[in-house]
Design a protein around this motif. Structure first.
Motif, PDB file in Angstrom:
ATOM      1  N   ASP A 380      -8.511   3.282   4.785  1.00 15.77           N
ATOM      2  CA  ASP A 380      -7.457   2.549   5.473  1.00 15.77           C
ATOM      3  C   ASP A 380      -7.144   1.243   4.746  1.00 15.77           C
ATOM      4  N   ASN A 381      -8.193   0.550   4.256  1.00 16.19           N
ATOM      5  CA  ASN A 381      -7.979  -0.662   3.459  1.00 16.19           C
ATOM      6  C   ASN A 381      -7.183  -0.344   2.201  1.00 16.19           C
ATOM      7  N   ALA A 382      -7.574   0.751   1.533  1.00 14.46           N
ATOM      8  CA  ALA A 382      -6.907   1.141   0.288  1.00 14.46           C
ATOM      9  C   ALA A 382      -5.436   1.441   0.528  1.00 14.46           C
ATOM     10  N   GLN A 383      -5.144   2.186   1.608  1.00 13.66           N
ATOM     11  CA  GLN A 383      -3.757   2.547   1.895  1.00 13.66           C
ATOM     12  C   GLN A 383      -2.914   1.310   2.171  1.00 13.66           C
ATOM     13  N   GLN A 384      -3.442   0.393   2.956  1.00  9.29           N
ATOM     14  CA  GLN A 384      -2.708  -0.834   3.269  1.00  9.29           C
ATOM     15  C   GLN A 384      -2.427  -1.651   2.007  1.00  9.29           C
ATOM     16  N   ALA A 385      -3.452  -1.805   1.170  1.00  2.44           N
ATOM     17  CA  ALA A 385      -3.316  -2.628  -0.023  1.00  2.44           C
ATOM     18  C   ALA A 385      -2.357  -2.002  -1.029  1.00  2.44           C
ATOM     19  N   LEU A 386      -2.432  -0.693  -1.218  1.00  2.67           N
ATOM     20  CA  LEU A 386      -1.534  -0.012  -2.149  1.00  2.67           C
ATOM     21  C   LEU A 386      -0.089  -0.088  -1.661  1.00  2.67           C
ATOM     22  N   ALA A 387       0.100   0.064  -0.349  1.00  2.00           N
ATOM     23  CA  ALA A 387       1.451  -0.036   0.209  1.00  2.00           C
ATOM     24  C   ALA A 387       2.030  -1.423  -0.046  1.00  2.00           C
ATOM     25  N   SER A 388       1.203  -2.453   0.109  1.00  3.75           N
ATOM     26  CA  SER A 388       1.653  -3.828  -0.136  1.00  3.75           C
ATOM     27  C   SER A 388       1.998  -4.026  -1.607  1.00  3.75           C
ATOM     28  N   ALA A 389       1.143  -3.520  -2.506  1.00  2.39           N
ATOM     29  CA  ALA A 389       1.379  -3.667  -3.938  1.00  2.39           C
ATOM     30  C   ALA A 389       2.649  -2.945  -4.365  1.00  2.39           C
ATOM     31  N   CYS A 390       2.870  -1.756  -3.802  1.00  3.28           N
ATOM     32  CA  CYS A 390       4.080  -0.997  -4.136  1.00  3.28           C
ATOM     33  C   CYS A 390       5.330  -1.718  -3.634  1.00  3.28           C
ATOM     34  N   ALA A 391       5.256  -2.260  -2.432  1.00  4.37           N
ATOM     35  CA  ALA A 391       6.411  -2.943  -1.855  1.00  4.37           C
ATOM     36  C   ALA A 391       6.810  -4.165  -2.680  1.00  4.37           C
ATOM     37  N   LYS A 392       5.819  -4.892  -3.180  1.00  2.39           N
ATOM     38  CA  LYS A 392       6.114  -6.130  -3.907  1.00  2.39           C
ATOM     39  C   LYS A 392       6.467  -5.896  -5.375  1.00  2.39           C
ATOM     40  N   THR A 393       6.107  -4.736  -5.916  1.00  2.00           N
ATOM     41  CA  THR A 393       6.382  -4.466  -7.335  1.00  2.00           C
ATOM     42  C   THR A 393       7.379  -3.323  -7.512  1.00  2.00           C
ATOM     43  N   HIS A 394       7.891  -2.797  -6.386  1.00  2.00           N
ATOM     44  CA  HIS A 394       8.862  -1.686  -6.405  1.00  2.00           C
ATOM     45  C   HIS A 394       8.300  -0.453  -7.112  1.00  2.00           C
ATOM     46  N   ALA A 395       7.001  -0.269  -6.989  1.00  2.00           N
ATOM     47  CA  ALA A 395       6.348   0.903  -7.572  1.00  2.00           C
ATOM     48  C   ALA A 395       6.249   2.006  -6.529  1.00  2.00           C
ATOM     49  N   GLU A 396       6.003   3.217  -6.987  1.00  2.00           N
ATOM     50  CA  GLU A 396       5.776   4.359  -6.103  1.00  2.00           C
ATOM     51  C   GLU A 396       4.605   5.163  -6.648  1.00  2.00           C
ATOM     52  N   ILE A 397       3.723   5.577  -5.751  1.00  2.00           N
ATOM     53  CA  ILE A 397       2.494   6.264  -6.148  1.00  2.00           C
ATOM     54  C   ILE A 397       2.544   7.728  -5.724  1.00  2.00           C
ATOM     55  N   SER A 398       2.141   8.610  -6.641  1.00  2.00           N
ATOM     56  CA  SER A 398       2.015  10.028  -6.301  1.00  2.00           C
ATOM     57  C   SER A 398       0.593  10.350  -5.859  1.00  2.00           C
ATOM     58  N   GLU A 399      -0.403   9.957  -6.658  1.00  2.00           N
ATOM     59  CA  GLU A 399      -1.802  10.222  -6.340  1.00  2.00           C
ATOM     60  C   GLU A 399      -2.655   9.062  -6.845  1.00  2.00           C
ATOM     61  N   TYR A 400      -3.865   8.941  -6.277  1.00  2.00           N
ATOM     62  CA  TYR A 400      -4.785   7.913  -6.774  1.00  2.00           C
ATOM     63  C   TYR A 400      -6.209   8.256  -6.370  1.00  2.00           C
ATOM     64  N   THR A 401      -7.145   7.645  -7.053  1.00  2.00           N
ATOM     65  CA  THR A 401      -8.541   7.659  -6.639  1.00  2.00           C
ATOM     66  C   THR A 401      -9.192   6.398  -7.195  1.00  2.00           C
ATOM     67  N   ALA A 402     -10.304   5.997  -6.600  1.00  2.00           N
ATOM     68  CA  ALA A 402     -10.974   4.765  -7.045  1.00  2.00           C
ATOM     69  C   ALA A 402     -12.480   4.912  -6.922  1.00  2.00           C
ATOM     70  N   ALA A 403     -13.198   4.171  -7.770  1.00  2.00           N
ATOM     71  CA  ALA A 403     -14.664   4.214  -7.771  1.00  2.00           C
ATOM     72  C   ALA A 403     -15.176   2.905  -8.363  1.00  2.00           C
ATOM     73  N   PRO A 404     -16.457   2.596  -8.153  1.00  2.00           N
ATOM     74  CA  PRO A 404     -17.001   1.353  -8.708  1.00  2.00           C
ATOM     75  C   PRO A 404     -17.284   1.455 -10.204  1.00  2.00           C
TER      76      PRO A 404
END
Length: 504
Positions: A380-404
């Motif tokens: 849920d944190n990831a979705q919120q943050a990615l949505a914010s980043a996309c909105a401010k940079t006019h980007a659009e995401i198809s897929e993603y994953t993250a790890a340490p």
């Protein structure tokens, strides 16, 4: 078809009275279902082992019956798979839904009883339309066809009387005959195993119909919709299906895909409805037009318990009844079902957004998180943050994953994000900065670990070429159906596989 639409609307409206009853008396309904489930299964091997016949209340049930995951129930399920009866549930079970997880090479086979098909999955499908028609009384959704994105199935080799497959395929295979008149494509195409050929055949088989609605996982439905446009040469789907009005979706977050759907279906009259239909049961349906929160469906033959996520790793975590949960806290779901899953942890986590009625949002998976350094980052944190980043940079995401990225040679650790952009940001560094700040804003533990770069430095974001995730899923044999890309992992196994597959 207009007559059919009117009849369907009237029939479905009757169900709304029953939904209102469990909204009004949620705790009574849940208690009654638990007692009914135990009474039905009291003479099974599992029911006798824990003496279901003597349990008269929810607290005794929680004290006596252990929490389970797939591994603890697997010995029972394996025997059922081979044809043994009266093990976990009293009726004969011939359908086993193959799990769609991408994080394990071993498949899970979830028992699906006839009671579960009728009282849970099919009931959930009907309620999805009942709630939709109640919210949109002017709807003509039954004047046309439903496009259903099913999986595949095959006869189990262990027992010729047992069948396995994606849940969606099992549901399509068992639909009543009259439902076939409202669904496309035909079974032969809908249940094909080879996904790439299936997408093409589905597109060609449906373009001539009056499709008014569709149901499926957003990522795979999007592939189909785009292929329809490739074949027809049309600019958008409303030129192919002018009466299309609703997309019922679930399985993964709709947020990264919504803009693409709105471009393919450019009309404010098209509605998007969130559902929570997992392999183990149908749990929730969006019941408000202005919010994607989902009403927790309480009369589907499922008894719910909830484990606070801050206790999930304790040896014997305490579960909470429905009347004990609190708003905006992260809980792991525990279910007991009319397929014989007793106090079963399905691996999903939810947050309650309302307690009257009980509404939820899916917040992630119990194993899909990053907590390598105490940051407790959830989906849920990831979705919120990615949505914010996309909105401010006019980007659009198809897929993603993250790890340490772990500490090495005195260097600070960080989070590595592999992102396949549909629209790449002009400045990836700025996207990374916004993502980082958004994560700090929605997760105080992450913010603390990022303080002055003492534990975590800024995220490492890699922009990957189009098709990277699709090719990785294909290499794993995970195309189509309910398969989905794991979003967060606490180790680097998945991210290393994707990078290796990409660079090779």
């Amino acid at each position: 078809m207009a007559i059919l639409n009117s009849i369907a609307a009237w029939v479905l409206k009757q169900r709304m009275h029953q939904i209102e009853l469990f909204i009004k008396y949620p705790h009574d309904v849940q208690r009654d279902w638990l007692l009914k489930l135990m009474d039905t299964a009291k003479d099974t091997e599992y029911g006798q082992k824990y003496d279901f016949a003597s349990i008269q209340d929810m607290d005794t049930y929680a004290e006596r019956v252990p929490l389970n995951d797939y591994n603890s129930l697997r010995p029972y399920i394996d025997r059922m798979h081979k044809g043994e009866r009266n093990v976990l549930w009293n009726s004969n079970i011939k359908w086993f839904a193959k799990s769609s997880g991408t994080t394990s090479d071993k498949s899970k086979f979830i028992p699906v009883s006839q009671e579960s098909l009728q009282e849970c999955h099919f009931k959930g499908g009907k309620d999805m339309y009942a709630i939709y028609m109640n919210n949109h009384p002017e709807s003509s959704v039954f004047d046309g066809m439903n496009l259903a994105m099913g999986g595949s199935h095959h006869v189990c080799e262990i027992n010729p009387n047992a069948y396995t497959g994606d849940l969606s395929a099992i549901l399509i295979q068992n639909l009543p005959f009259w439902a076939e008149f409202l669904r496309v494509p035909n079974l032969e195409i809908a249940l094909m195993n080879e996904w790439e050929s299936k997408i093409d055949k589905m597109a060609r088989a449906t373009i001539s119909y009056n499709v008014t609605n569709a149901a499926g996982v957003p990522s795979w439905t999007l592939l189909l919709f785009k292929h329809v446009l490739e074949i027809t040469g049309k600019q958008n789907l409303l030129e192919v299906w002018p009466n299309f009005e609703a997309f019922f979706h679930g399985g993964i977050s709709f947020t990264p895909y919504k803009k693409q759907f709105q471009e393919l279906l450019p009309s404010d009259s098209v509605n998007y409805v969130e559902t929570y239909n997992a392999t183990e049961g149908f749990f929730g349906i969006q019941d408000q037009t202005h919010s994607n929160e989902m009403l927790l469906m309480l009369d589907y033959g499922i008894y719910y318990e909830f484990v606070p996520m801050d206790q999930i790793h304790e040896e014997h975590p305490k579960t909470l009844r429905l009347d004990e949960v609190e708003l905006n806290k992260n809980y792991a779901i525990v279910i007991s079902t009319n397929s014989g899953l007793w106090r079963y942890m399905i691996g999903d986590t939810v947050v309650f957004t309302s307690l009257s009625p009980y509404r939820i949002k899916i917040s992630g998976r119990t194993r899909s998180f990053i907590n390598a350094f105490g940051e407790e980052l959830i989906e849920d944190n990831a979705q919120q943050a990615l949505a914010s980043a996309c909105a401010k940079t006019h980007a659009e995401i198809s897929e993603y994953t993250a790890a340490p990225v772990f500490l090495e040679d005195g260097k600070n650790a960080c989070h590595e994000w592999l992102i396949e952009f549909r629209k790449v940001p002009d400045d990836l560094a700025y996207f990374t900065e916004v993502l980082d700040n958004a994560l700090k804003s929605c997760n105080s533990d992450y913010e603390a670990k990022r303080y002055h770069n003492l534990m975590l430095k800024e995220p490492l974001v890699r922009s990957l070429p189009k098709g990277t995730f699709y090719n990785w899923m294909k290499s794993k044999g995970k195309l189509g159906g309910q398969h989905k890309v794991p979003r967060l992992a606490n180790d680097r196994k998945i991210i290393e596989e994707i990078l290796k597959n990409h660079f090779n």
